[in-house]
Write a protein that holds these residues in place. Structure first.
Motif, PDB file in Angstrom:
ATOM      1  N   HIS A 329      33.845  39.544  42.757  1.00  0.00           N
ATOM      2  CA  HIS A 329      34.764  38.786  41.921  1.00  0.00           C
ATOM      3  C   HIS A 329      36.187  39.243  42.202  1.00  0.00           C
ATOM      4  N   TRP A 330      37.117  38.300  42.018  1.00  0.00           N
ATOM      5  CA  TRP A 330      38.511  38.502  42.373  1.00  0.00           C
ATOM      6  C   TRP A 330      39.398  38.316  41.151  1.00  0.00           C
ATOM      7  N   ASN A 331      40.453  39.119  41.089  1.00  0.00           N
ATOM      8  CA  ASN A 331      41.540  38.912  40.144  1.00  0.00           C
ATOM      9  C   ASN A 331      42.812  38.726  40.963  1.00  0.00           C
ATOM     10  N   GLN A 332      43.531  37.652  40.677  1.00  0.00           N
ATOM     11  CA  GLN A 332      44.737  37.361  41.450  1.00  0.00           C
ATOM     12  C   GLN A 332      45.863  36.948  40.513  1.00  0.00           C
ATOM     13  N   VAL A 333      47.033  37.588  40.695  1.00  0.00           N
ATOM     14  CA  VAL A 333      48.212  37.293  39.897  1.00  0.00           C
ATOM     15  C   VAL A 333      49.338  36.898  40.850  1.00  0.00           C
ATOM     16  N   VAL A 356      39.680  42.664  44.637  1.00  0.00           N
ATOM     17  CA  VAL A 356      38.306  42.183  44.703  1.00  0.00           C
ATOM     18  C   VAL A 356      37.351  43.336  44.438  1.00  0.00           C
ATOM     19  N   SER A 357      36.293  43.050  43.707  1.00  0.00           N
ATOM     20  CA  SER A 357      35.238  44.029  43.442  1.00  0.00           C
ATOM     21  C   SER A 357      33.931  43.493  44.005  1.00  0.00           C
ATOM     22  N   ALA A 358      33.253  44.299  44.791  1.00  0.00           N
ATOM     23  CA  ALA A 358      32.000  43.875  45.406  1.00  0.00           C
ATOM     24  C   ALA A 358      31.170  45.108  45.744  1.00  0.00           C
ATOM     25  N   ARG A 359      29.874  44.889  45.865  1.00  0.00           N
ATOM     26  CA  ARG A 359      28.975  45.968  46.250  1.00  0.00           C
ATOM     27  C   ARG A 359      29.311  46.448  47.654  1.00  0.00           C
ATOM     28  N   ALA A 360      29.149  47.741  47.913  1.00  0.00           N
ATOM     29  CA  ALA A 360      29.447  48.331  49.221  1.00  0.00           C
ATOM     30  C   ALA A 360      28.708  47.582  50.323  1.00  0.00           C
ATOM     31  N   GLY A 361      29.414  47.291  51.407  1.00  0.00           N
ATOM     32  CA  GLY A 361      28.819  46.607  52.542  1.00  0.00           C
ATOM     33  C   GLY A 361      28.918  45.099  52.487  1.00  0.00           C
ATOM     34  N   GLY A 365      34.065  42.050  50.431  1.00  0.00           N
ATOM     35  CA  GLY A 365      34.582  43.138  49.612  1.00  0.00           C
ATOM     36  C   GLY A 365      35.967  43.628  49.970  1.00  0.00           C
ATOM     37  N   VAL A 366      36.688  42.891  50.837  1.00  0.00           N
ATOM     38  CA  VAL A 366      38.076  43.250  51.151  1.00  0.00           C
ATOM     39  C   VAL A 366      38.983  42.115  50.695  1.00  0.00           C
ATOM     40  N   ALA A 367      40.165  42.471  50.233  1.00  0.00           N
ATOM     41  CA  ALA A 367      41.104  41.456  49.746  1.00  0.00           C
ATOM     42  C   ALA A 367      41.693  40.675  50.919  1.00  0.00           C
ATOM     43  N   TRP A 368      41.961  39.396  50.691  1.00  0.00           N
ATOM     44  CA  TRP A 368      42.576  38.560  51.709  1.00  0.00           C
ATOM     45  C   TRP A 368      43.302  37.417  51.023  1.00  0.00           C
ATOM     46  N   ILE A 369      44.594  37.570  50.833  1.00  0.00           N
ATOM     47  CA  ILE A 369      45.413  36.536  50.204  1.00  0.00           C
ATOM     48  C   ILE A 369      45.552  35.365  51.164  1.00  0.00           C
ATOM     49  N   ASN A 370      45.414  34.160  50.636  1.00  0.00           N
ATOM     50  CA  ASN A 370      45.522  32.973  51.472  1.00  0.00           C
ATOM     51  C   ASN A 370      46.891  32.913  52.150  1.00  0.00           C
ATOM     52  N   GLY A 371      46.898  32.564  53.432  1.00  0.00           N
ATOM     53  CA  GLY A 371      48.137  32.461  54.187  1.00  0.00           C
ATOM     54  C   GLY A 371      48.571  33.742  54.851  1.00  0.00           C
ATOM     55  N   VAL A 372      47.940  34.873  54.517  1.00  0.00           N
ATOM     56  CA  VAL A 372      48.217  36.145  55.178  1.00  0.00           C
ATOM     57  C   VAL A 372      47.375  36.203  56.448  1.00  0.00           C
ATOM     58  N   SER A 373      47.951  36.682  57.541  1.00  0.00           N
ATOM     59  CA  SER A 373      47.324  36.553  58.850  1.00  0.00           C
ATOM     60  C   SER A 373      46.032  37.339  59.011  1.00  0.00           C
ATOM     61  N   SER A 374      45.843  38.422  58.251  1.00  0.00           N
ATOM     62  CA  SER A 374      44.597  39.180  58.362  1.00  0.00           C
ATOM     63  C   SER A 374      44.288  39.843  57.026  1.00  0.00           C
ATOM     64  N   PRO A 375      43.017  40.152  56.785  1.00  0.00           N
ATOM     65  CA  PRO A 375      42.643  40.750  55.501  1.00  0.00           C
ATOM     66  C   PRO A 375      43.115  42.184  55.376  1.00  0.00           C
ATOM     67  N   ALA A 376      43.017  42.701  54.159  1.00  0.00           N
ATOM     68  CA  ALA A 376      43.343  44.105  53.913  1.00  0.00           C
ATOM     69  C   ALA A 376      42.193  44.993  54.381  1.00  0.00           C
ATOM     70  N   SER A 377      42.468  46.263  54.528  1.00  0.00           N
ATOM     71  CA  SER A 377      41.423  47.226  54.862  1.00  0.00           C
ATOM     72  C   SER A 377      40.774  47.774  53.598  1.00  0.00           C
ATOM     73  N   THR A 378      41.285  47.363  52.431  1.00  0.00           N
ATOM     74  CA  THR A 378      40.769  47.837  51.155  1.00  0.00           C
ATOM     75  C   THR A 378      40.515  46.630  50.245  1.00  0.00           C
ATOM     76  N   SER A 379      40.184  46.911  49.014  1.00  0.00           N
ATOM     77  CA  SER A 379      39.879  45.857  48.053  1.00  0.00           C
ATOM     78  C   SER A 379      41.120  45.320  47.353  1.00  0.00           C
ATOM     79  N   ASN A 380      42.315  45.777  47.749  1.00  0.00           N
ATOM     80  CA  ASN A 380      43.563  45.315  47.125  1.00  0.00           C
ATOM     81  C   ASN A 380      44.558  44.886  48.192  1.00  0.00           C
TER      82      ASN A 380
END
Length: 392
Positions: A329-333, A356-361, A365-380
């Motif tokens: 599940h995601w929380n976005q502000v 984003v919160s998700a089970r390991a694996g 489970g990594v955050a990825w804001i729309n329009g950003v070229s690549s996802p984060a390495s973490t959950s935020n």
């Protein structure tokens, strides 16, 4: 000599009348800015790094187009639109194989019966529900989209081979329907699409609802019917987390069903809104998983002065089914402040934070804001953009 002058004047008058019956308009929008993003992975998938970059389309995708109409008499008009999306930073097309990658359609319009158009067009989620969500407006746009824009409220993909009807206004009610053909012999439902929508406006109240259905028989990206209804390579995609390809997620599931509803209510200069969408995905490619995404968005925008607009949105999203275990599940502000120099030119500053919160694996489970070229390495992940926008 007098007769010649009279005949010449009559011909000039007739030519002017014919000219007045048809028109072609060149229009466009250029949106560019400087964007900061934290914790982006590198091209090789290495750990998170901050990124300062010039971006195109921080709020609205940059585009130019031609729009035309010819009066056929009796309230009937021939109409067309050709619209191209591009990256203002390098001048490249948004799509490498399409001149008019956003819109390309022709049809007829009647003031009494509505319009019927054929070509590459937007679906009814975009037409009827997106304007109630900040991602579908000039007050939020690209980075405000729900995770992966899986409900397409940010118009990440359009429908090819489509026949579309939109009704006139019936005392505040409007209706619409669209069907996109697969164009495949022996595969009528292989990459087809259909959509319906409606809206109602009454004073300060604005309500909208839509439904979008995609079918596809492909089990791998290589099997995708590339002449079908949905073949874009724009926008963030969950499939990009699983494979190198980045086509819309629904095009790589045997079936996608997306629906939703929303409402806006105006309190003078303040407009408050709520939007709900759900997307069900059946037999996601390479996995066979079934999953669904739900989005709950509350938004508000306030005209502080005629030139200053403030806007903000909060979205709670969650995924279910058997997509990789757990229930992400995601929380976005998101927030935006905009200053208009004129009706055509404005500057803005906007920012989005996603967690984003998700089970390991879990691949989600990594955050990825729309329009950003690549996802984060973490959950935020957080991004902030200062931009300039000009319309013509």
């Amino acid at each position: 000599m007098k007769k010649t002058l009279i005949a010449g004047a009559a011909l000039a008058t007739l030519a002017g009348a014919v000219q007045a019956q048809s028109s072609v308009t060149l229009y466009g929008l250029i949106d560019t800015g400087l964007t900061y993003t934290n914790s982006q992975i590198t091209g090789t998938g290495a750990g998170g790094h901050s990124n300062w970059q010039m971006t195109s389309g921080g709020v609205q995708y940059s585009r130019w187009g031609l729009r035309g109409a010819e009066d056929l008499g009796g309230g009937l008009r021939a109409i067309f639109t050709l619209e191209n999306g591009f990256n203002v930073n390098n001048g490249q097309l948004s799509s490498s194989n399409r001149i008019f990658n956003r819109l390309a359609y022709v049809g007829v319009s009647s003031r009494d019966f509505g319009s019927l158009t054929l070509g590459r067009q937007t679906d009814d989620m975009v037409d009827f529900l997106a304007p109630l969500s900040l991602t579908g407006t000039q007050y939020g746009g690209t980075h405000f989209a729900h995770p992966f824009d899986v409900d397409n409220l940010n118009d990440s993909f359009q429908i090819n081979n489509s026949v579309k009807y939109q009704s006139p206004d019936f005392a505040g009610f409007k209706l619409g329907a669209l069907y996109g053909f697969s164009n495949q012999a022996g595969g009528f439902a292989n990459n087809r699409a259909y959509s319906v929508g409606m809206s109602y406006m009454w004073g300060p109240l604005n309500f909208g609802a839509g439904y979008l259905h995609l079918n596809n028989s492909a089990r791998t990206p290589a099997q995708l019917n590339t002449n079908g209804a949905v073949t874009d390579t724009l926008g963030a995609s969950v499939s990009g987390l699983l494979t190198p390809t980045a086509v819309p997620l629904g095009a790589l599931a045997s079936r996608q069903q997306t629906w939703g509803g929303g409402v806006n209510y105006a309190f003078g200069p303040l407009v408050a809104g709520f939007v709900y969408t759900q997307t069900n995905l059946t037999e996601l490619f390479l996995t066979g998983f079934n999953t669904h995404f739900q989005n709950y968005e509350g938004n508000v925008r306030f005209a502080l002065t005629p030139a200053v607009m403030l806007a903000a949105a909060y979205t709670y999203s969650r995924a279910g089914g058997n997509a990789g275990g757990g229930a992400p599940h995601w929380n976005q502000v998101s927030a935006l402040a905009n200053y208009a120099f004129s009706k055509r030119t404005d500057v803005y500053i906007q920012s989005t934070y996603q967690s984003v919160s998700a089970r390991a694996g879990n691949p989600l489970g990594v955050a990825w804001i729309n329009g950003v070229s690549s996802p984060a390495s973490t959950s935020n992940q957080v991004e902030a953009t200062v931009g300039l926008r000009h319309r013509f």
